[in-house]
Design a protein around this motif. Structure first.
Motif: not given
Lengths: 592, 190
Positions: B9-11, B46-49, B77-80, B97-103
């Motif tokens: 599981l990644v996020g 802290r907001g990391g991968s 998250e898509i890019m992950e 999950n069709n969801h983007k969280i830009p870094s």
């Protein structure tokens, strides 16, 4: 019934089952949850956060000498801080059983180095245990008590990140009723003066011979026979990795008691296999001793000694095997480094500090270490806990002596200041440099996940505690020039930096605002109120200058196509740092 | 170790991958499997991968999953998904999950969020894309996104027969049990 537990949780359970009645620690990944879970046994165990690891170990030593079973836990670098009592307690031995848990961090998931603390056992001449899963983490705390009291030695239990933070199944046991031993004054044992310690050292060498005999006999060190072509000596998490790679194609000598090493048992095992491998994470701790005993083996010439080990690395190094993977272009994947949270009270501080020229920023250990990252870059150094202030002093002395206009600015958090920053500040006062010390007081120990500390008003077990205020403490240490500012106000920060840069005496700037993730205490509510709100961008006013991206808030995005900034409603807490940065006043509180 | 199954599981830190993996491992343990689970703590949160790794079978040794070893990759998250794709077996499945969280480099306009990630992945492996955020909002609680994804994972793994209802009850506060049971069901039916 079997329960899924992390190694940390299991070690805590072990402390309960072993009848330990005093435990102390300073938080540090990956050790923090050991004491947090011990603290849940409020009726059985006194559990206390100490201001640093040396204090934690000394307090536990006091409890042991008083006759109770005691435990101290800390991350690997914490043992460096606690090394002074460790070595001499190695000489004296214990009264109540005593275990020190060192949690090492191979791969540096959350640390500044990956030192291998197994060498501490050999160096301090204390027995060592190494669990490879949660069941062993629990059972070995119990075994540590038997060994400690049986051989009159402290036991070092060395865990690693993967053992601490992996959940594996544990069969729970019953609490053993350890009887507190009486305290008996014994100067010949516990008064470590030269005349006593000369005798203690001689006795200690005999103790190590007895412990080696135990090591050769104990079931903590056991053999699993399979094919005798390859024999593997291994310990800790490396055992699990070796099993993953070789399964039943090799025989194993699995070591749980790793100091002193069971040299006879290893020799006998080696004589029965064709090739002997030593598989261990990080340093060739076992390999060196095995080779010194004249037993040929294969180890670090093929298995890497840097970084965290895993089955893939072992399979490639020892068998030349690599699994098939999906090939794709990963160059489009953008890095996702950890960042200061949206609304973090450190952000405005680093933003203002990053604008200063001719400064050397000596940083420290904590969330505020992230102030050195893109786009803030407001950090020059990080060495260890408390070093920011002492290094800032040393650097300032040199800049002044060589007539350079550089100013040293030390940046340290509240918990780190209590840890070892206080001594360093005393040095700055005593030796009279004019370095600038900034104490970022976010009212909690942040990075490790919100542990109480002497400044927060609560103990680990939730009892009210005296709040040690940093400003009067700093004045008591001899600092005359102190300012406490609100780090969400950039003008206050700027004025404080302007003021400090002009001084020829040491100055301290305290920023005081709670961590954005902190659950506010009653005291916090009274002092800071319910400040959370929301900011928004007026896109008609936004000119696309991008200045608002400079503080690096993850709630604020700049769109390259529309050339406008926008704010994520879910993440924003309305700290208004970006609003103060915007030259056009395009960012304001929602509803205003 | 052929009987051991691996779920990755990644996020992004703070997305709630932990609860999903807790329910997952609780269900697996009560079904009698040996289970090992490994997750990221401390600074990287802290907001990391972030990743959570769950392995189960008759007997599991290593608590971590190697490259090319995951049977299912669940990405919050898509890019992950793309960051961790090399950990998937070439014939493994992906739940995205069709969801983007830009870094941060993307937020500040220095880098572009990668385009066509889902298309790239779908061309290479069996991928299920889920609008878990939208479904969660329709259910009335955006925080149930993780349990919706768990439902989809359970379906992809063919583990629907396990006692998930009991596992959810064990891991979730009583007042959130009903909504999470609904979320789980929604995930199963995607």
């Amino acid at each position: 019934m079997k329960k899924l537990m992390t190694g940390d949780e299991a070690a805590a359970r072990g402390a309960y089952e072993a009848g330990i009645s005093y435990a102390a620690a300073y938080p540090g990944t990956p050790s923090t949850e050991i004491l947090e879970n011990i603290a849940l046994y409020t009726e059985d165990i006194i559990a206390e956060w100490a201001p640093n690891e040396k204090v934690a170990l000394e307090a536990a030593i006091g409890a042991s000498i008083a006759g109770a079973r005691a435990l101290a836990s800390m991350k690997h670098v914490g043992v460096n801080v606690a090394a002074d009592p460790l070595f001499t307690f190695g000489y004296t031995g214990v009264n109540g059983g005593m275990v020190l848990i060192s949690t090492d961090d191979p791969g540096m998931h959350s640390s500044q180095n990956e030192q291998d603390n197994r060498y501490y056992a050999k160096f301090a001449k204390v027995a060592m245990l190494e669990p490879s899963n949660s069941q062993e983490s629990k059972d070995m705390v119990k075994a540590a008590m038997e060994i400690s009291e049986g051989f009159d030695t402290m036991v070092l239990m060395r865990m690693t990140t993967r053992v601490c933070h992996s959940k594996t199944l544990v069969e729970l046991g019953e609490k053993s009723e350890a009887v507190k031993k009486p305290y008996v004054k014994n100067l010949q044992k516990f008064d470590a003066v030269p005349a006593v310690c000369r005798k203690l050292h001689v006795a200690l060498e005999q103790k190590l011979i007895d412990l080696e005999k135990f090591s050769n006999e104990t079931e903590l060190n056991y053999t699993e026979w399979n094919s005798k072509d390859i024999g593997i000596v291994t310990a800790g998490i490396a055992y699990q990795y070796a099993k993953e790679v070789y399964g039943e194609k090799a025989s194993y000598l699995k070591l749980g008691f790793t100091y002193p090493l069971p040299v006879d048992k290893i020799r006998s095992f080696a004589s029965q296999v064709k090739y002997l491998y030593v598989i261990e994470e990080l340093e060739p701790y076992m390999e060196e001793q095995i080779k010194a005993a004249g037993i040929p083996c294969i180890g670090k010439d093929v298995v890497p000694r840097t970084g965290e080990l895993n089955p893939d690395i072992l399979a490639k190094a020892l068998l030349g095997v690599e699994r098939e993977v999906i090939r794709y272009d990963d160059s489009v994947v953008v890095p996702r480094p950890p960042v200061l949270c949206a609304g973090c009270p450190h952000r405005g501080f680093f933003y203002e500090l990053s604008k200063r020229k001719d400064i050397m920023i000596t940083g420290d250990i904590g969330c505020y270490g992230l102030g050195g990252m893109d786009p803030l870059y407001a950090k020059d150094t990080c060495i260890c806990m408390g070093a920011s202030i002492s290094m800032g002093h040393g650097a300032q002395q040199v800049f002044n002596r060589f007539n350079e206009k550089m100013r040293a600015v030390a940046v340290i958090g509240d918990s780190t200041f209590f840890h070892t920053g206080m001594n360093s500040l005393l040095n700055t006062v005593y030796n009279r440099s004019n370095s600038i010390t900034c104490i970022l007081d976010n009212r909690i120990t942040g990075m490790t996940g919100h542990q109480e500390n002497p400044g927060t008003g609560f103990t680990l077990q939730g009892l009210p505690a005296k709040i040690v205020e940093i400003e009067p403490l700093v004045r008591a240490l001899g600092i005359d020039l102190v300012k406490t500012v609100n780090p969400l106000r950039l003008d206050e920060l700027k004025a404080a930096f302007d003021w400090a840069m002009e001084q020829t005496e040491p100055t301290v700037i305290i920023t005081r605002w709670p961590c954005v993730l902190k659950k506010h205490s009653e005291h916090d509510m009274k002092e800071f109120g319910d400040y959370k709100s929301l900011c928004e961008v007026d896109t008609d006013v936004c000119i696309g200058c991008r200045l608002c991206t400079k503080p690096g808030c993850p709630a604020l995005a700049f769109d390259n196509e529309s050339k406008k900034a926008s704010i994520d409603k879910i993440q924003c807490i309305g700290c208004q740092v970006c609003a103060q940065v915007c030259p056009k006043k395009a960012i304001r509180k929602a509803g205003n | 170790m052929a009987d051991v199954k691996n779920i990755l599981l990644v996020g992004v830190g703070g997305q709630g991958t932990i609860l999903a993996s807790q329910i997952l491992s609780t269900g697996l343990v009560s079904a009698g499997y040996d289970v090992k689970m490994s997750e990221v703590h401390g600074m990287a949160q802290r907001g990391g991968s972030v990743t959570t790794q769950v392995r189960f079978g008759k007997q599991v040794h290593a608590p971590i999953i190697g490259k090319g070893q995951a049977d299912v990759l669940v990405s919050f998250e898509i890019m992950e998904t793309l960051r961790w794709l090399e950990f998937l077996k070439p014939d493994g499945k992906v739940v995205i999950n069709n969801h983007k969280i830009p870094s941060v480099p993307i937020l500040s306009g220095k880098r572009e969020y990668p385009r066509g990630v889902i298309e790239t992945i779908s061309r290479k492996v069996d991928a299920t894309v889920i609008d878990a955020g939208r479904i969660a909002e329709e259910l009335g609680n955006p925080k149930t996104m993780n349990v919706i994804l768990l439902g989809a994972l359970v379906k992809a793994m063919g583990l629907t027969e396990l006692e998930w209802r009991a596992a959810i009850k064990e891991c979730v506060k009583p007042k959130f049990v009903e909504i999470n049971l609904e979320a789980f069901k929604a995930g199963l039916s995607v």
